[in-house]
Design a protein around this motif. Structure first.
Motif, PDB file in Angstrom:
ATOM      1  N   PRO A 103      -7.575  -5.665   4.788  1.00 56.38           N
ATOM      2  CA  PRO A 103      -6.262  -5.516   5.420  1.00 56.38           C
ATOM      3  C   PRO A 103      -6.178  -6.279   6.739  1.00 56.38           C
ATOM      4  N   LEU A 104      -4.951  -6.679   7.069  1.00 52.42           N
ATOM      5  CA  LEU A 104      -4.703  -7.342   8.349  1.00 52.42           C
ATOM      6  C   LEU A 104      -4.535  -6.303   9.447  1.00 52.42           C
ATOM      7  N   ALA A 121       1.371  -7.309   8.013  1.00 55.98           N
ATOM      8  CA  ALA A 121       0.986  -5.941   8.367  1.00 55.98           C
ATOM      9  C   ALA A 121       1.914  -5.454   9.465  1.00 55.98           C
ATOM     10  N   PRO A 159      -2.348  -4.935  12.219  1.00 55.76           N
ATOM     11  CA  PRO A 159      -0.924  -5.056  12.553  1.00 55.76           C
ATOM     12  C   PRO A 159      -0.718  -5.197  14.063  1.00 55.76           C
ATOM     13  N   ARG A 184       1.224 -12.765   3.553  1.00 57.01           N
ATOM     14  CA  ARG A 184       0.629 -11.453   3.801  1.00 57.01           C
ATOM     15  C   ARG A 184       1.084 -10.977   5.169  1.00 57.01           C
ATOM     16  N   SER A 209      -0.131   5.423   7.288  1.00 57.63           N
ATOM     17  CA  SER A 209      -0.929   4.248   7.653  1.00 57.63           C
ATOM     18  C   SER A 209      -0.030   3.031   7.826  1.00 57.63           C
ATOM     19  N   PRO A 210      -0.520   1.974   8.448  1.00 59.75           N
ATOM     20  CA  PRO A 210       0.272   0.749   8.650  1.00 59.75           C
ATOM     21  C   PRO A 210       0.694   0.151   7.305  1.00 59.75           C
ATOM     22  N   TRP A 211       1.804  -0.576   7.346  1.00 63.83           N
ATOM     23  CA  TRP A 211       2.287  -1.271   6.145  1.00 63.83           C
ATOM     24  C   TRP A 211       1.409  -2.497   5.885  1.00 63.83           C
ATOM     25  N   GLN A 212       0.978  -2.654   4.646  1.00 65.78           N
ATOM     26  CA  GLN A 212       0.260  -3.857   4.216  1.00 65.78           C
ATOM     27  C   GLN A 212       1.000  -4.413   2.992  1.00 65.78           C
ATOM     28  N   ASN A 215       0.822  -1.209   0.000  1.00 68.26           N
ATOM     29  CA  ASN A 215       0.000   0.000   0.000  1.00 68.26           C
ATOM     30  C   ASN A 215       0.857   1.261   0.000  1.00 68.26           C
ATOM     31  N   GLN A 232       1.852  -8.005   0.472  1.00 68.77           N
ATOM     32  CA  GLN A 232       1.542  -9.381   0.070  1.00 68.77           C
ATOM     33  C   GLN A 232       2.594  -9.840  -0.927  1.00 68.77           C
TER      34      GLN A 232
END
Length: 646
Positions: free
Chosen positions: A58-59, A87, A61, A85, A126-129, A32, A131
């Motif tokens: 999204p997961l 987060a 984190p 995957r 924002s958090p890292w997502q 993302n 895959q």
């Protein structure tokens, strides 16, 4: 939140998502944020991208999720793989520039690593997502995965995942039956199999076109014959159980079969011609059954005949993009073609439209050649005189040029070229493009570059002298492409007299030339002897060109009722009309030297010129011919006796 609490939360939120995902066609990373990826040699370099469309939910984190997927790389069998995957929280990791995943397959000890880097820092984002699709693994193996940040900030997550053992694929045997253009597939005792033929493309095996597409359920212990349209390298056999999403087995047995790279390969290709004279561009698009990327270069044919050789043009490789081949600065012409090469196989494809953007004609005016050029496009043209020697006509200085300017209306252009040698021809071509075919034109009196095969019987020195004199005057005086066994003794000795004759007859026929049969009283005796031998079934003499010529002519007269392309002539001092056998009298016959102008008209493939227009050139040639014939010796004709024909 402190570092120990963060690690504990990560362990508590570790996720495992079982199940087989969709097929993966190439290694890739999705994130993302703007990213780049690096990996060791086991994973090459996956592509990293920011997806335009939203993916799975999204997961939360920090989290790591593993699942089984299927990897189907081009030209490789599909295999299971591990999808990852993950987060990462944004808080507390502002200075983190990337992350690293380490893989270890237990049992085989095969290891690999992947690094994902963030291109731009974004504090408070924002958090890292992320895959990753995916790490190749063997069926039934346990894979360990560990995660850490770059630089290391104490966040470490590890987990293992079992790649479920896949059931074995269907088992079958096959036999290629080329005589019926089919493949027999045998299914052993056991469950029935669904079998079909398909074309293996980059990502899937595509069904054959109708009516060859068949998907047949074959019971155990039985077999089926599956027809195919073309034998091509990507032709495969695929089998599966009669269950939804069952394992499949596929074999592509013709990838290394030389027969799959022959004429059928090119018969399976559809050539779409988009060449345009207005753009000076050759352009063709290929529709293929197999994912081919042949090489295309230019070549040119001397005559508009599919069997004629196509001569390569140096440094003329076309550019290719998505099976579209283009080459610019080309004078588009039906005989200027693309030669496609794939492996050891080639195919010539010429422009499909026969019309040309320009035309030229030539006529003689005293000691000048008058060229008339008409062009529907702005173009520049060059012309040069040439003399035919040994089947070639090389341009000689100086060059003459004329241009139709852009914006001018289509019309006629004219060029006048001074003639210094009787029988001169002229080469004309477009000079404002890089690749152009030179067009050869020969004015009245010359046969327009058509070959003349001269056959005779060596029954006297005088006759042989006149034969050589006529051949030389036709070549030097009129620019004829004369083929005479005496001039090609080396080739005749190397290939053999009869193969040489048949090859020359075939060449003359393809190029619409003429076979000139020079008759004499000795020819009449050899003809009678040949008829007696042919009637008695006597085998041909391997050195008897005259006898083989009679057999060839007899066959053509019998097949078509007339000898197309054959002309008979005789010298009145050595022969009379009564000496010509009755079976040969339907041939166009000319008495020399009186009817030499008519013979010249026959050699150039046009009616004789009006008498008032032809006397000067014909009489000049005739005078030189008789002088040369007298110089060769003038003893009276002798009895040919047992002389062998040539």
């Amino acid at each position: 939140m402190g570092r120990p609490v963060l690690i504990a939360a990560a362990a508590a939120l570790l996720l495992l998502l079982p199940g087989a995902g969709a097929a993966v066609t190439r290694l890739r990373v999705s994130a993302n944020f703007e990213c780049r990826a690096t990996a060791d040699s086991t994973l090459s370099r996956p592509r990293c991208r920011r997806p335009a469309r939203p993916g799975p939910p999204p997961l939360m984190p920090p989290a790591l999720a593993l699942s089984t997927a299927r990897l189907c790389l081009p030209s490789q069998p599909c295999q299971p793989c591990l999808r990852v995957r993950l987060a990462l929280p944004a808080a507390g990791l502002d200075d983190v520039r990337g992350l690293q995943l380490n893989f270890l397959e237990l049992g085989s000890n095969r290891a690999g690593w992947l690094q994902v880097w963030r291109r731009h820092r974004a504090p408070g984002s924002s958090p890292w997502q992320v895959q990753f699709d995916c790490f190749p693994a063997e069926s039934g193996r346990q894979v360990l995965v560990s995660l850490r940040t770059i630089p290391d900030r104490g966040l470490a997550i590890s987990r293992s995942h079992l790649i479920a053992a896949e059931p074995p694929g269907p088992v079958f045997t096959h036999t290629w039956v080329p005589e019926v253009r089919a493949i027999e597939v045998w299914v052993p005792e056991g469950p029935a199999l669904m079998v079909r033929l398909c074309h293996q493309l980059a990502l899937e095996c595509e069904e054959l076109p109708r009516p060859f597409h068949r998907q047949v359920l074959v019971p155990g212990g039985h077999h089926v014959s599956l027809p195919y349209e073309f034998l091509v390298p990507c032709l495969c056999i695929e089998a599966s159980y009669a269950l939804h999403d069952s394992p499949r087995s596929k074999r592509c047995p013709f990838r290394d079969q030389p027969a799959a790279y022959g004429p059928e390969l090119w018969s399976s290709v559809r050539f779409h011609d988009y060449s345009a004279s207005s753009k000076d561009q050759m352009a063709m698009v290929l529709s293929t059954s197999c994912p081919l990327r042949p090489r295309a270069t230019l070549c040119w044919r001397e005559v508009a005949d599919e069997t004629a050789p196509c001569h390569d043009i140096p440094n003329s490789t076309a550019s290719e993009e998505e099976q579209a081949y283009t080459l610019d600065k080309v004078d588009v012409h039906p005989q200027l073609c693309f030669r496609f090469s794939y492996g050891n196989s080639t195919h010539v494809e010429c422009p499909h439209r026969q019309e040309t953007a320009w035309n030229v004609s030539v006529s003689a005016r005293g000691l000048q050649l008058h060229l008339r050029l008409t062009s529907s496009i702005p173009a520049a043209f060059s012309a040069a005189l040439c003399q035919r020697r040994g089947g070639q006509c090389e341009p000689e200085a100086p060059l003459y040029t004329v241009t139709q300017l852009e914006g001018s209306a289509p019309g006629e252009l004219a060029l006048l070229l001074p003639v210094q040698v009787l029988g001169s021809c002229v080469l004309v071509w477009r000079s404002d493009v890089r690749f152009a075919r030179k067009q050869l034109l020969c004015p009245d009196g010359a046969p327009g570059g058509r070959p003349v095969l001269l056959l005779y019987s060596p029954d006297s020195e005088e006759h042989l002298g006149l034969v050589c004199a006529l051949a030389e005057r036709l070549r030097a005086g009129l620019g004829c492409d004369v083929r005479l066994d005496l001039w090609e003794a080396g080739c005749v000795g190397q290939t053999g007299a009869l193969p040489w004759l048949y090859a020359q007859r075939g060449r003359v026929g393809r190029q619409r030339g003429t076979v000139l049969l020079l008759w004499s009283r000795g020819s009449t005796r050899l003809f009678r002897r040949w008829r007696v031998g042919a009637a008695g079934g006597v085998p041909e003499d391997a050195h008897d060109i005259f006898g083989a010529a009679m057999a060839c002519l007899h066959g053509e007269l019998g097949a078509a009722g007339r000898g197309g392309g054959w002309v008979l002539a005789y010298f009145s001092r050595l022969c009379s009309p009564r000496d010509v056998p009755r079976p040969l009298r339907p041939l166009p016959t000319y008495r020399l030297p009186r009817q030499l102008p008519g013979l010249l008209g026959a050699l150039r493939g046009s009616p004789p010129a009006p008498r008032r227009c032809r006397r000067g050139r014909a009489e000049g040639l005739l005078h030189r011919l008789l002088e040369a014939g007298a110089g060769e010796g003038s003893p009276p004709p002798r009895d040919p006796g047992a002389a062998a024909g040539t």
